[in-house]
Scaffold this motif. Structure first.
Motif, PDB file in Angstrom:
ATOM      1  N   LEU A 141     -12.432   1.639   4.426  1.00 42.59           N
ATOM      2  CA  LEU A 141     -12.086   2.935   3.843  1.00 42.59           C
ATOM      3  C   LEU A 141     -10.584   3.163   3.742  1.00 42.59           C
ATOM      4  CD1 LEU A 141     -14.782   5.160   5.601  1.00 42.59           C
ATOM      5  CD2 LEU A 141     -14.906   3.991   3.383  1.00 42.59           C
ATOM      6  N   ARG A 142      -9.787   2.266   4.334  1.00 42.15           N
ATOM      7  CA  ARG A 142      -8.337   2.341   4.208  1.00 42.15           C
ATOM      8  C   ARG A 142      -7.821   1.185   3.347  1.00 42.15           C
ATOM      9  NH1 ARG A 142      -5.512   5.778   7.892  1.00 42.15           N
ATOM     10  NH2 ARG A 142      -6.865   7.565   8.230  1.00 42.15           N
ATOM     11  N   SER A 143      -8.542   0.894   2.275  1.00 43.02           N
ATOM     12  CA  SER A 143      -8.119  -0.155   1.357  1.00 43.02           C
ATOM     13  C   SER A 143      -7.457   0.459   0.122  1.00 43.02           C
ATOM     14  CB  SER A 143      -9.318  -1.026   0.971  1.00 43.02           C
ATOM     15  OG  SER A 143      -8.896  -2.208   0.316  1.00 43.02           O
ATOM     16  N   LEU A 144      -7.416  -0.270  -0.978  1.00 45.39           N
ATOM     17  CA  LEU A 144      -6.602   0.091  -2.137  1.00 45.39           C
ATOM     18  C   LEU A 144      -6.794   1.534  -2.629  1.00 45.39           C
ATOM     19  CD1 LEU A 144      -4.521  -0.879  -4.237  1.00 45.39           C
ATOM     20  CD2 LEU A 144      -6.440  -1.694  -5.625  1.00 45.39           C
ATOM     21  N   PRO A 145      -8.027   2.058  -2.782  1.00 46.81           N
ATOM     22  CA  PRO A 145      -8.140   3.450  -3.242  1.00 46.81           C
ATOM     23  C   PRO A 145      -7.419   4.435  -2.320  1.00 46.81           C
ATOM     24  CG  PRO A 145     -10.239   2.319  -3.452  1.00 46.81           C
ATOM     25  CD  PRO A 145      -9.346   1.402  -2.685  1.00 46.81           C
ATOM     26  N   TRP A 146      -7.514   4.203  -1.013  1.00 49.36           N
ATOM     27  CA  TRP A 146      -6.823   5.077  -0.060  1.00 49.36           C
ATOM     28  C   TRP A 146      -5.322   4.902  -0.165  1.00 49.36           C
ATOM     29  CZ3 TRP A 146      -3.554   4.519   4.118  1.00 49.36           C
ATOM     30  CH2 TRP A 146      -3.398   5.638   4.951  1.00 49.36           C
ATOM     31  N   TRP A 147      -4.853   3.663  -0.361  1.00 52.05           N
ATOM     32  CA  TRP A 147      -3.419   3.419  -0.503  1.00 52.05           C
ATOM     33  C   TRP A 147      -2.864   4.204  -1.685  1.00 52.05           C
ATOM     34  CZ3 TRP A 147      -3.686  -2.683  -0.468  1.00 52.05           C
ATOM     35  CH2 TRP A 147      -4.255  -3.114   0.737  1.00 52.05           C
ATOM     36  N   LYS A 148      -3.561   4.146  -2.821  1.00 56.90           N
ATOM     37  CA  LYS A 148      -3.093   4.843  -4.020  1.00 56.90           C
ATOM     38  C   LYS A 148      -3.047   6.353  -3.791  1.00 56.90           C
ATOM     39  CE  LYS A 148      -4.669   1.476  -7.481  1.00 56.90           C
ATOM     40  NZ  LYS A 148      -5.597   1.241  -8.619  1.00 56.90           N
ATOM     41  N   ASP A 149      -4.094   6.884  -3.179  1.00 51.47           N
ATOM     42  CA  ASP A 149      -4.156   8.321  -2.932  1.00 51.47           C
ATOM     43  C   ASP A 149      -3.068   8.761  -1.965  1.00 51.47           C
ATOM     44  OD1 ASP A 149      -5.626  10.963  -3.060  1.00 51.47           O
ATOM     45  OD2 ASP A 149      -5.852  10.532  -0.929  1.00 51.47           O
ATOM     46  N   THR A 150      -2.878   8.007  -0.906  1.00 56.10           N
ATOM     47  CA  THR A 150      -1.880   8.358   0.104  1.00 56.10           C
ATOM     48  C   THR A 150      -0.468   8.228  -0.452  1.00 56.10           C
ATOM     49  OG1 THR A 150      -3.396   7.614   1.830  1.00 56.10           O
ATOM     50  CG2 THR A 150      -1.084   7.881   2.443  1.00 56.10           C
ATOM     51  N   ASP A 167       6.165   2.101  -5.165  1.00 57.88           N
ATOM     52  CA  ASP A 167       5.591   2.002  -6.506  1.00 57.88           C
ATOM     53  C   ASP A 167       5.370   0.547  -6.905  1.00 57.88           C
ATOM     54  OD1 ASP A 167       5.731   4.738  -6.628  1.00 57.88           O
ATOM     55  OD2 ASP A 167       7.505   4.804  -7.917  1.00 57.88           O
ATOM     56  N   SER A 168       6.345  -0.299  -6.592  1.00 53.00           N
ATOM     57  CA  SER A 168       6.252  -1.708  -6.948  1.00 53.00           C
ATOM     58  C   SER A 168       5.115  -2.395  -6.204  1.00 53.00           C
ATOM     59  CB  SER A 168       7.579  -2.405  -6.638  1.00 53.00           C
ATOM     60  OG  SER A 168       7.482  -3.802  -6.839  1.00 53.00           O
ATOM     61  N   GLU A 169       4.968  -2.081  -4.928  1.00 55.53           N
ATOM     62  CA  GLU A 169       3.935  -2.762  -4.136  1.00 55.53           C
ATOM     63  C   GLU A 169       2.535  -2.269  -4.496  1.00 55.53           C
ATOM     64  OE1 GLU A 169       2.726  -5.809  -1.856  1.00 55.53           O
ATOM     65  OE2 GLU A 169       4.787  -5.331  -2.493  1.00 55.53           O
ATOM     66  N   ILE A 170       2.390  -0.996  -4.791  1.00 53.68           N
ATOM     67  CA  ILE A 170       1.091  -0.490  -5.240  1.00 53.68           C
ATOM     68  C   ILE A 170       0.681  -1.197  -6.534  1.00 53.68           C
ATOM     69  CG2 ILE A 170      -0.070   1.507  -6.255  1.00 53.68           C
ATOM     70  CD1 ILE A 170      -0.076   1.732  -3.298  1.00 53.68           C
ATOM     71  N   ALA A 171       1.620  -1.373  -7.453  1.00 55.99           N
ATOM     72  CA  ALA A 171       1.328  -2.071  -8.702  1.00 55.99           C
ATOM     73  C   ALA A 171       0.958  -3.526  -8.442  1.00 55.99           C
ATOM     74  CB  ALA A 171       2.525  -1.984  -9.648  1.00 55.99           C
ATOM     75  N   HIS A 172       1.696  -4.178  -7.542  1.00 56.78           N
ATOM     76  CA  HIS A 172       1.419  -5.583  -7.216  1.00 56.78           C
ATOM     77  C   HIS A 172       0.034  -5.736  -6.603  1.00 56.78           C
ATOM     78  CE1 HIS A 172       2.224  -9.707  -5.872  1.00 56.78           C
ATOM     79  NE2 HIS A 172       1.625  -9.357  -4.748  1.00 56.78           N
ATOM     80  N   GLN A 173      -0.300  -4.882  -5.640  1.00 54.26           N
ATOM     81  CA  GLN A 173      -1.596  -4.999  -4.976  1.00 54.26           C
ATOM     82  C   GLN A 173      -2.747  -4.623  -5.911  1.00 54.26           C
ATOM     83  OE1 GLN A 173      -2.118  -6.468  -2.166  1.00 54.26           O
ATOM     84  NE2 GLN A 173       0.055  -6.714  -1.648  1.00 54.26           N
ATOM     85  N   SER A 174      -2.529  -3.693  -6.808  1.00 56.33           N
ATOM     86  CA  SER A 174      -3.570  -3.347  -7.779  1.00 56.33           C
ATOM     87  C   SER A 174      -3.922  -4.550  -8.647  1.00 56.33           C
ATOM     88  CB  SER A 174      -3.106  -2.179  -8.654  1.00 56.33           C
ATOM     89  OG  SER A 174      -2.915  -1.010  -7.884  1.00 56.33           O
ATOM     90  N   ALA A 175      -2.903  -5.267  -9.081  1.00 58.08           N
ATOM     91  CA  ALA A 175      -3.138  -6.472  -9.885  1.00 58.08           C
ATOM     92  C   ALA A 175      -3.812  -7.559  -9.056  1.00 58.08           C
ATOM     93  CB  ALA A 175      -1.819  -6.973 -10.458  1.00 58.08           C
ATOM     94  N   PHE A 176      -3.383  -7.717  -7.819  1.00 56.41           N
ATOM     95  CA  PHE A 176      -3.976  -8.723  -6.934  1.00 56.41           C
ATOM     96  C   PHE A 176      -5.452  -8.426  -6.687  1.00 56.41           C
ATOM     97  CE2 PHE A 176      -4.397 -10.039  -2.256  1.00 56.41           C
ATOM     98  CZ  PHE A 176      -4.857 -11.305  -2.578  1.00 56.41           C
TER      99      PHE A 176
END
Length: 323
Positions: A141-150, A167-176
């Protein structure tokens, strides 16, 4: 662990009538952590941990508690939930879901040596294998959707350079996370929060470390095994002053893990991505707790800058050591 909801000796004595644990001898709050209210509970039948869950709902707790029971029954040293007289392992106390689990022996090792790291790596691998037979599924529950929201909630508090990094890391992890490589990685039940203060080591006569157990599974979820390993490495193998990985500790943990669960070429190729993902997850949680603190009784927010440093080092990290 911490104390947000108070429990009196009179309240716990009455509540424990539903269990076969005998008379209450002591109830003492545990003044660390940031999520739940925890107490050392001693009864005529032994020592336990009482946890009142401040945010998690009963449906979510069903996964955590039954995972702990499954692992305990498969030889992994973890707290084992205690049943009441009706066979329930979850009840309500002072308006909060509450559970009692067995108390592990030992103490946290906050200054681990490579020997400590090796034992943690080996037991983590055994835990991953034991979890394969667990029938329940709940995502981390603390994975990508939570990261974006937080990220949207904490971004306004950050200076320009930190906002750019976030911002850069959220974009990188979203693509990954959207890649075929990510979706092909081995997965299963993971601890997802296996920090130094969530592992106990017992004292031995010859001073050699002996792992007493893993605890605090209330961030657990089904995730990539590599993510769980990266979370563990980032804490156990990093220098607290610089955030850099200490190679001797890193190699000790990876050697021990791979002796039981060999890493695939795909996992090795995505090691850096996972180190970054693990660092981002905890940078965000610490930013949230620092800038948006909740009411508390005994709460000490961690410094977010530590995981910012780990993330920046992770971006420049070499590939996983070939061992």
């Amino acid at each position: 662990m911490a104390v947000f909801t108070s429990v009196s000796l009179e309240q716990i004595t009455q509540w424990l009538n539903r269990y076969d644990l005998g008379k209450v001898l002591e109830l003492r709050g545990i003044p660390s952590g940031i999520e739940n209210s925890n107490y050392f509970l001693t009864t005529e039948c032994g020592e336990f941990i009482l946890t009142l869950f401040e945010n998690l709902k009963a449906k979510q707790l069903h996964f955590y508690l039954h995972l702990m029971r499954h692992l305990a029954h498969h030889g992994i040293p973890v707290p084992n939930p205690t049943e009441d007289q009706q066979g329930n392992i979850l009840n309500e106390l002072n308006g909060k879901p509450a559970a009692i689990v067995t108390k592990l022996t030992g103490n946290s090792q906050l200054k681990p040596t490579p020997k400590h790291c090796a034992q943690v790596g080996a037991m983590l691998a055994k835990m991953h294998l034991a979890g394969q037979a667990f029938p329940l599924h709940q995502p981390n529950l603390r994975s990508l959707p939570w990261w974006k929201d937080t990220a949207t909630k904490v971004r306004e508090f950050l200076p320009k350079d930190q906002r750019a990094l976030l911002d850069s890391e959220i974009a990188h992890q979203s693509a990954f996370f959207d890649s075929s490589n990510y979706n092909s990685l081995p997965e299963g039940p993971c601890h997802c929060d296996l920090f130094r203060d969530n592992v106990l080591f017992e004292d031995t006569e010859d001073s050699s470390p002996h792992l007493g157990g893993f605890f605090d599974f209330y961030f657990a979820g089904c995730d990539k095994w590599l993510f769980d390993l990266a979370v563990t490495v980032n804490d156990w193998c990093s220098d607290l002053s610089t955030g850099m990985l200490v190679q001797e500790k890193l190699l000790a943990m990876l050697h021990a893990y791979q002796a039981i669960v060999p890493l695939s070429a795909l996992e090795a190729a995505n090691w850096r991505n996972m180190l970054r993902a693990a660092a981002l997850r905890f940078w965000l949680s610490r930013l949230y707790d620092f800038h948006l603190p909740r009411s508390f009784q005994m709460l000490h927010p961690h410094d977010p800058r530590h995981f910012e440093r780990i993330l920046r080092h992770g971006i420049e990290a070499p590939s996983i050591p070939w061992i």
